[in-house]
Scaffold this motif. Structure first.
Motif, short mmCIF file in Angstrom:
data_model
loop_
_atom_site.label_atom_id
_atom_site.label_comp_id
_atom_site.label_asym_id
_atom_site.label_seq_id
_atom_site.Cartn_x
_atom_site.Cartn_y
_atom_site.Cartn_z
N GLN A 255 1.11 -1.04 0.02
CA GLN A 255 -0.23 0.04 -0.10
C GLN A 255 1.07 1.38 0.06
O GLN A 255 2.21 1.14 0.45
CB GLN A 255 -0.69 0.04 1.26
CG GLN A 255 -1.91 -1.18 1.34
CD GLN A 255 -2.80 -1.26 2.55
OE1 GLN A 255 -2.72 -0.31 3.37
NE2 GLN A 255 -3.66 -2.17 2.70
N SER A 256 0.27 2.31 -0.37
CA SER A 256 1.23 3.54 -0.46
C SER A 256 1.59 3.92 0.77
O SER A 256 3.00 4.55 0.79
CB SER A 256 0.31 4.76 -1.14
OG SER A 256 -0.68 5.06 -0.31
N GLU A 257 0.98 3.80 1.92
CA GLU A 257 1.46 4.18 3.27
C GLU A 257 2.52 3.29 3.76
O GLU A 257 3.34 3.55 4.75
CB GLU A 257 0.08 4.18 4.26
CG GLU A 257 -0.42 2.72 4.43
CD GLU A 257 -1.82 2.65 3.46
OE1 GLU A 257 -1.66 3.41 2.42
OE2 GLU A 257 -2.79 2.13 3.95
N ASP A 258 2.76 2.31 2.81
CA ASP A 258 4.18 1.51 3.11
C ASP A 258 5.33 1.89 2.89
O ASP A 258 6.31 1.51 3.35
CB ASP A 258 3.82 -0.07 2.63
CG ASP A 258 2.90 -0.75 3.08
OD1 ASP A 258 2.47 -1.64 2.33
OD2 ASP A 258 2.28 -0.83 4.45
N GLU A 259 5.32 2.91 2.20
CA GLU A 259 6.40 3.63 1.62
C GLU A 259 7.22 4.37 2.98
O GLU A 259 6.64 5.15 3.53
CB GLU A 259 6.13 4.62 0.68
CG GLU A 259 7.35 5.35 0.08
CD GLU A 259 7.17 6.07 -1.27
OE1 GLU A 259 6.85 5.29 -2.28
OE2 GLU A 259 7.26 7.19 -1.39
N ALA A 260 8.44 4.02 3.18
CA ALA A 260 9.08 4.52 4.26
C ALA A 260 10.37 3.43 4.55
O ALA A 260 10.81 3.06 3.62
CB ALA A 260 8.29 3.57 5.76
#
Lengths: 120, 110
Positions: free
Chosen positions: B81-86
């Motif tokens: 998911q986009s929020e996994d970008e980290a």
């Protein structure tokens, strides 16, 4: 809710000493090991130090051993990091972290950090 | 340089799975035990994803899983998911009674 709030960051000169604090709440602080971790600009996380729940045992990364001292006040739920003989390469965001219920499992909750800049 | 080696970056498209490796190289610190993984969005507090090699804390999505074999720990993120970008870091307790972090892996969700 576990909260860790670091304070004491600032700009310090090379060779100087400086102290950081981390106020903890929301968990059994006196029964929990506490850690300090840092992140230099553009770099990854670096583990710095740990103190046992009773304060009797402390361990340090080689990069800070002999210069930094971790301590704690279980009456007021605070952990400290005394930094001596500071170097430019100690410039970083310093984060405190709570240890897990099983000591060897490491860190499970972090604060957002406080920034220390070592510069002349 | 950390004795725990991670790839500097990985990428994947939404819905895909990716795996990040963490390879323990020999050092003066002895053996590496109890691998953990955390997620770090820059400027925010890191978040624990995995502890004791494969265990997930309560509240962490089942999309995050981990394995350990030999001298390599791995983190798999499924259904990206986009929020996994980290940034993702492995860490381990060592025989020298200190912890070490890997160099970190930047995940980009395309």
């Amino acid at each position: 809710q576990v909260q860790l709030v670091e304070s004491g960051g600032g700009v310090v000169q090379p060779g100087a000493s400086h102290s950081l604090s981390c106020a903890a709440s929301g968990f059994a602080f006196a029964y929990t090991a506490m850690h300090w971790v840092r992140q230099a600009p553009g770099k990854g996380l670096e583990w710095v130090a740990v103190i046992s729940s009773d304060g009797y045992n402390t361990y340090y990364a080689d990069s800070v051993k002999g210069r930094f001292i971790i301590s704690r006040d279980n009456s007021n739920n605070i952990v400290f990091l005394q930094m001596n003989s500071l170097r430019v390469e100690d410039t970083a965001v310093y984060l405190c972290a709570k240890g897990t219920s099983h000591y060897y499992y490491g860190l499970d909750v972090w604060g957002q950090g406080t920034t220390v800049t070592v510069s002349s | 340089q950390s004795p725990l080696t991670q790839p500097a970056s990985v990428s994947g498209s939404p819905g895909q799975s990716i795996t990040i490796s963490c390879i323990a190289t020999s050092s003066d610190l002895g053996h590496y035990n109890y691998f953990s993984w955390c997620q770090h969005h820059p400027g925010k507090a890191p978040k624990l994803l995995i502890y004791d090699d494969t265990k997930r804390p309560s509240g962490v999505s089942v999309r995050f899983s981990a394995s350990y074999s030999g001298s390599t720990a791995s983190l798999t993120i499924s259904g990206l998911q986009s929020e996994d970008e980290a940034d993702y870091y492995c860490s381990s307790f060592t025989d020298a009674n200190v912890w070490v972090f890997g160099g970190g892996t930047k995940l980009t969700v395309l």
